[in-house]
Design an enzyme around this catalytic site. Sequence first.
Site, short mmCIF file in Angstrom:
data_model
loop_
_atom_site.label_atom_id
_atom_site.label_comp_id
_atom_site.label_asym_id
_atom_site.label_seq_id
_atom_site.Cartn_x
_atom_site.Cartn_y
_atom_site.Cartn_z
N LYS A 36 -9.46 -9.26 -14.76
CA LYS A 36 -8.67 -8.39 -15.80
C LYS A 36 -9.07 -8.59 -17.04
O LYS A 36 -8.55 -7.54 -17.85
CB LYS A 36 -7.24 -8.97 -15.36
N LYS A 75 -9.55 -0.74 0.07
CA LYS A 75 -8.18 -0.85 0.47
C LYS A 75 -6.94 0.04 -0.19
O LYS A 75 -7.51 0.37 -1.44
CB LYS A 75 -7.73 -2.39 0.28
N LYS A 97 -2.40 0.17 -5.62
CA LYS A 97 -1.59 1.05 -6.80
C LYS A 97 -2.42 1.61 -7.65
O LYS A 97 -2.26 2.62 -8.33
CB LYS A 97 -0.66 -0.05 -7.52
P1 ATP Z 1 -2.99 -3.61 -6.98
O1 ATP Z 1 -3.60 -2.32 -6.99
O2 ATP Z 1 -2.57 -3.88 -8.83
O3 ATP Z 1 -4.20 -4.55 -6.96
P2 ATP Z 1 -1.83 -3.79 -5.01
O4 ATP Z 1 -1.49 -2.68 -4.67
O5 ATP Z 1 -3.12 -4.37 -4.25
O6 ATP Z 1 -2.06 -3.89 -6.46
P3 ATP Z 1 -0.23 -6.27 -5.13
O7 ATP Z 1 1.16 -6.23 -6.00
O8 ATP Z 1 -1.42 -7.21 -5.63
O9 ATP Z 1 -0.56 -4.80 -4.61
O10 ATP Z 1 -0.02 -6.91 -3.69
C1 ATP Z 1 1.32 -7.24 -3.32
C2 ATP Z 1 1.22 -7.38 -1.60
O11 ATP Z 1 0.42 -6.33 -0.87
C3 ATP Z 1 -0.10 -8.72 -1.51
O12 ATP Z 1 0.62 -9.87 -0.67
C4 ATP Z 1 -1.08 -7.75 -1.01
O13 ATP Z 1 -2.02 -8.74 -0.18
C5 ATP Z 1 -0.41 -6.80 0.09
N1 ATP Z 1 -1.45 -5.67 -0.33
C6 ATP Z 1 -1.71 -4.93 -1.26
N2 ATP Z 1 -2.53 -3.90 -0.80
C7 ATP Z 1 -2.57 -4.11 0.69
C8 ATP Z 1 -3.45 -3.27 1.71
N3 ATP Z 1 -4.15 -2.07 1.12
N4 ATP Z 1 -3.22 -3.56 2.76
C9 ATP Z 1 -2.65 -4.91 3.25
N5 ATP Z 1 -1.90 -5.45 2.26
C10 ATP Z 1 -1.91 -5.12 1.03
#
Ligand code: ATP
Length: 331
Positions: free
Chosen positions: A111, A192, A195
Site C-alpha cells: 500500500k 479474485k 472492491k
Molecule cells: P480490496 O479490494 O480493498 O482488497 P476486498 O474486496 O478484497 O478489498 P477486504 O475488505 O479486504 O475485501 O476483505 C473483507 C473480507 O472478504 C476478508 O475476509 C476477505 O478474505 C474476504 N474476501 C474478499 N474478496 C474475496 C473473494 N473474492 N472471495 C472470497 N473472499 C473474499
Amino acid sequence: MRRVFSGIQPSGEMHLGNYLGAVRRWVADQERYDAIYCVVDLHAMTVPYDVAELAGRTRELAMLLMAAGLDPQRCVLFVQSHVPAHTELTWILNCVATVGELRRMTQFKEKSHGQESVSAGLFDYPVLMAADILLYDTNEVPVGEDQRQHVELARDVAIRFNHRYGETLVVPEATFPPVAARVKDLQDPRAKMSKSSESPHGTLNVLDPPEVLTKKIRSAVTDSGTEVRHDPEEKPGISNLLDLYAAATGTGIEKAEAELAGSGYGDFKRRVADALVEFLRPLRERYAELAGDPSEVSRQLELGAVKAETIATAVLDRVRRVTGLLPRHPA
Ligand code: ATP
Ligand code: LTN
C-alpha cells in the site's frame, strides 16, 4: 464458549466475494461461538478517504451485516471508533511492537509502494488490528489469507507482552475459509473479485439491483468451447459461474454441473443470474427495511458499543495494572 473476533473496513461496497468468503461464515459462527464483529472505521482512515462519506459508509456496512444475518441479539456488532479502548490499547502495544516487524508487513509494503506520502497510521495499521483482537480475549480470528501476517503479528505482540509483564493477554489464532471460497472477477476469472477491481462489471455487489446483476453476468467472460463444465484450469470463467450458482442454490458443484450441463452459454448465464437474484433478494429486502428505520440501527449499534466496551474496559484495566501506570482513583 470460545470467542471469535473479526473486523471489516467500511471502504467500498460489499461484494459477493466478501459475502460468500467472509460474512456468511460470520453469520454461521454466531450460533457456535461467543462472536464479536466490528466495522473498523479507524482502519479506513489510514489511506486517503472521503471525509463526507466515512460515517455513511460505516452505517451502511453495519446495516449490510445485519441484513446478511448478523443478529445483534446473538453476537456483538459495533463500530470501532465508538469504543476508545481500541486506540488506548494501540498506544500501549506500540511500545511492545517493533519498527522492524512492522516494516516487514506485506500489506504496508504494497500500500505504501510508489506513494509520495504515507501516513504513520498506515504503518501502525497492524498494531491497531492487534489491539482490536487482544482487547476481547479472542481465541479465534476468521480472516482471509491476506490477513495471515497481521494475525501472526498480533500473536507475537501478545506473547511478548505476556513475557514482559506476566500472563495478561489471550494469544489468538487465525482461521481461514476453504480455498474454494475464493470468488473470481467476472471480467478476469483468474483474479479474485475485489472492491478495487479495474472493471466495475467484474464485481457483483450484494446490493446491485436485479437488472444490474443480470447484466454483469451476461457480460461475464466465458471460455472457448460451448460446454458447461467445472474445470478451473481450462475453464475459469464457466467454473466461477458454476461456483456462484452452487453457492446461490445451496447445491454441490457436481449437482450444479449436472443440472446445467446441457445448456448453451446464454441460457446458462440466465439461470446463474436468476439464482443469484433470488439468493440476494432477502438481503436486499432486509436492508431496505433497516434503511427505513435509522433510529433502530443507531440503537442497535449503541447497544453493541456498550457490550463491547464492557469487555474491553476489563481487559484494558488489566493491561493498565500490569504495565505500571498510576491508577486514577486510589484503590
Ligand atoms: P480490496 O479490494 O480493498 O482488497 P476486498 O474486496 O478484497 O478489498 P477486504 O475488505 O479486504 O475485501 O476483505 C473483507 C473480507 O472478504 C476478508 O475476509 C476477505 O478474505 C474476504 N474476501 C474478499 N474478496 C474475496 C473473494 N473474492 N472471495 C472470497 N473472499 C473474499
Ligand atoms: N485488516 C482486516 C480488517 C480488520 C480485522 C481486525 C480483521 C481490522 N481489525 C481484527 C480481523 C480482526 C482486513 O482488511 N480484512
